[in-house]
Design an enzyme around this catalytic site. Structure first.
Site, PDB file in Angstrom:
ATOM      1  N   HIS A 223     136.671  34.990  57.105  1.00  0.00           N
ATOM      2  CA  HIS A 223     136.035  34.207  57.588  1.00  0.00           C
ATOM      3  C   HIS A 223     135.873  32.922  57.197  1.00  0.00           C
ATOM      4  O   HIS A 223     135.441  32.124  56.138  1.00  0.00           O
ATOM      5  CB  HIS A 223     134.659  34.495  58.690  1.00  0.00           C
ATOM      6  N   SER A 224     136.822  31.689  57.912  1.00  0.00           N
ATOM      7  CA  SER A 224     136.486  29.730  57.477  1.00  0.00           C
ATOM      8  C   SER A 224     137.191  29.906  56.381  1.00  0.00           C
ATOM      9  O   SER A 224     138.339  30.508  55.735  1.00  0.00           O
ATOM     10  CB  SER A 224     134.868  29.000  57.826  1.00  0.00           C
ATOM     11  N   TYR A 225     136.216  30.009  55.331  1.00  0.00           N
ATOM     12  CA  TYR A 225     136.772  29.280  53.405  1.00  0.00           C
ATOM     13  C   TYR A 225     137.469  30.946  53.576  1.00  0.00           C
ATOM     14  O   TYR A 225     138.040  31.214  52.767  1.00  0.00           O
ATOM     15  CB  TYR A 225     136.188  28.896  52.413  1.00  0.00           C
TER      16      TYR A 225
ATOM     17  N   GLY B 296     139.740  33.027  54.285  1.00  0.00           N
ATOM     18  CA  GLY B 296     140.880  33.221  54.575  1.00  0.00           C
ATOM     19  C   GLY B 296     141.430  32.702  53.306  1.00  0.00           C
ATOM     20  O   GLY B 296     142.524  33.322  52.987  1.00  0.00           O
TER      21      GLY B 296
ATOM     22  N   HIS C 115     132.791  28.653  66.307  1.00  0.00           N
ATOM     23  CA  HIS C 115     133.259  28.769  65.374  1.00  0.00           C
ATOM     24  C   HIS C 115     132.536  30.222  64.416  1.00  0.00           C
ATOM     25  O   HIS C 115     133.427  31.066  64.315  1.00  0.00           O
ATOM     26  CB  HIS C 115     133.076  27.320  63.599  1.00  0.00           C
TER      27      HIS C 115
END
Length: 222
Positions: A76-78, A80, A202
Site C-alpha cells: 500500500h502506498s510507500y 510499493g 487512499h
C-alpha cells in the site's frame, strides 16, 4: 493455497490490514501483514539511519522464512517501493504483486521522485528528531512518524524478477491531485498489468475492503 505478504504505507503498521488478513485466511490462504522498522509498533527502533534499504531487508527476511509456496506481495502506498525491490532481490520467488494505490518505481527512483509537490512538502515537515515525517491528520490514531531517509533513498533494481502477474488498484477519491497518479499513468496502458480504479480514498482497506478481497483472490487465481 497462496501466501499473501502485506506491506503498509508510510506511518502505518500491520494493523491497517487486519480485516484483509482475516478475510484472506477465511478463504483458505495464508496471510501475513508486517510492520516496517521504525514505524507503528516498531517506532521505538526509529533513528536517522533507517532507510529504504532497511525496509527492503525487513521484508526479504520475512519472505525468506516463508515456505516455498505461491507468494503474493501486496504493498500500500510507500509499500510499493518495498515490494518492488523485494521481488527484484529474490527473483523467481514471488508469484504475483498487488499495488494498492502504491508507488511503482523504476531503477534509480525514490519516493520523492515519484510523488507530487504537495506530498514532498509533507515529507519536509519533519518532527523535532529531524528525520521523522509526522502522520497526516486523517491517518489512523495508531500511525507514527515515518523515517524521512526511506522516502528520499533511490531504489536499486537489477532486472526482471520473473513475476507472473502484477495488479494496480487506483483510488479515485483523493481530495486533490493524487500523489500516486504518476505510478498509475505508468501502468494503466501496459498490457502486462491489470489496472482497476476504485471509488474510494487512499485508505482502500477502510473504504473498499470487499473490492480488495476480490482483487486479491483474483490475483491468486491462475
Amino acid at each position: 493455497m497462496s501466501t499473501f505478504v502485506l506491506v503498509p504505507g508510510a506511518c502505518h503498521g500491520a494493523w491497517c490490514f487486519d480485516d484483509l488478513v482475516t478475510a484472506l485466511r477465511g478463504h483458505g490462504h495464508r496471510a501475513l501483514a508486517c510492520t516496517l522498522t521504525g514505524v507503528g509498533e516498531r517506532a521505538h527502533l526509529a533513528h536517522g539511519g533507517v532507510n529504504l534499504d532497511t525496509h527492503i531487508a525487513d521484508m526479504c527476511g520475512v519472505v525468506a522464512a516463508i515456505p516455498d509456496d505461491e507468494l503474493i506481495l501486496v504493498g500500500h502506498s510507500y509499500g510499493g517501493m518495498v515490494i518492488t525491490a523485494v521481488a527484484d532481490r529474490m527473483p523467481g520467488r514471488v508469484d504475483a504483486m498487488v499495488y494498492l494505490d502504491a508507488l511503482v518505481p523504476r531503477d534509480g527512483e525514490s519516493c520523492w521522485d515519484l510523488v507530487n509537490d504537495e506530498e514532498r512538502q509533507w515529507y519536509l515537515g519533519v518532527d523535532d528528531t529531524g528525520y521523522g515525517v509526522p502522520p497526516l491528520p486523517f491517518f489512523d490514531d495508531r500511525a507514527s512518524a515515518h523515517p524521512l531517509p526511506s522516502l528520499l533513498q533511490r531504489v536499486t533494481l537489477a532486472g526482471d524478477p520473473g513475476v507472473r502477474r502484477r495488479d494496480f488498484v487506483y483510488a479515485l477519491r483523493w481530495p486533490g491531485e493524487s500523489p500516486l497518479r504518476r505510478s498509475y499513468e505508468r501502468v494503466r496502458a501496459n498490457a502486462a498489468w491489470r489496472v482497476r480504479e476504485l471509488d474510494g480514498a487512499h485508505n482502500l482497506m477502510r473504504d473498499n475492503p470487499d473490492d480488495l478481497v476480490r482483487i486479491l483472490l483474483d490475483a491468486a487465481a491462475h
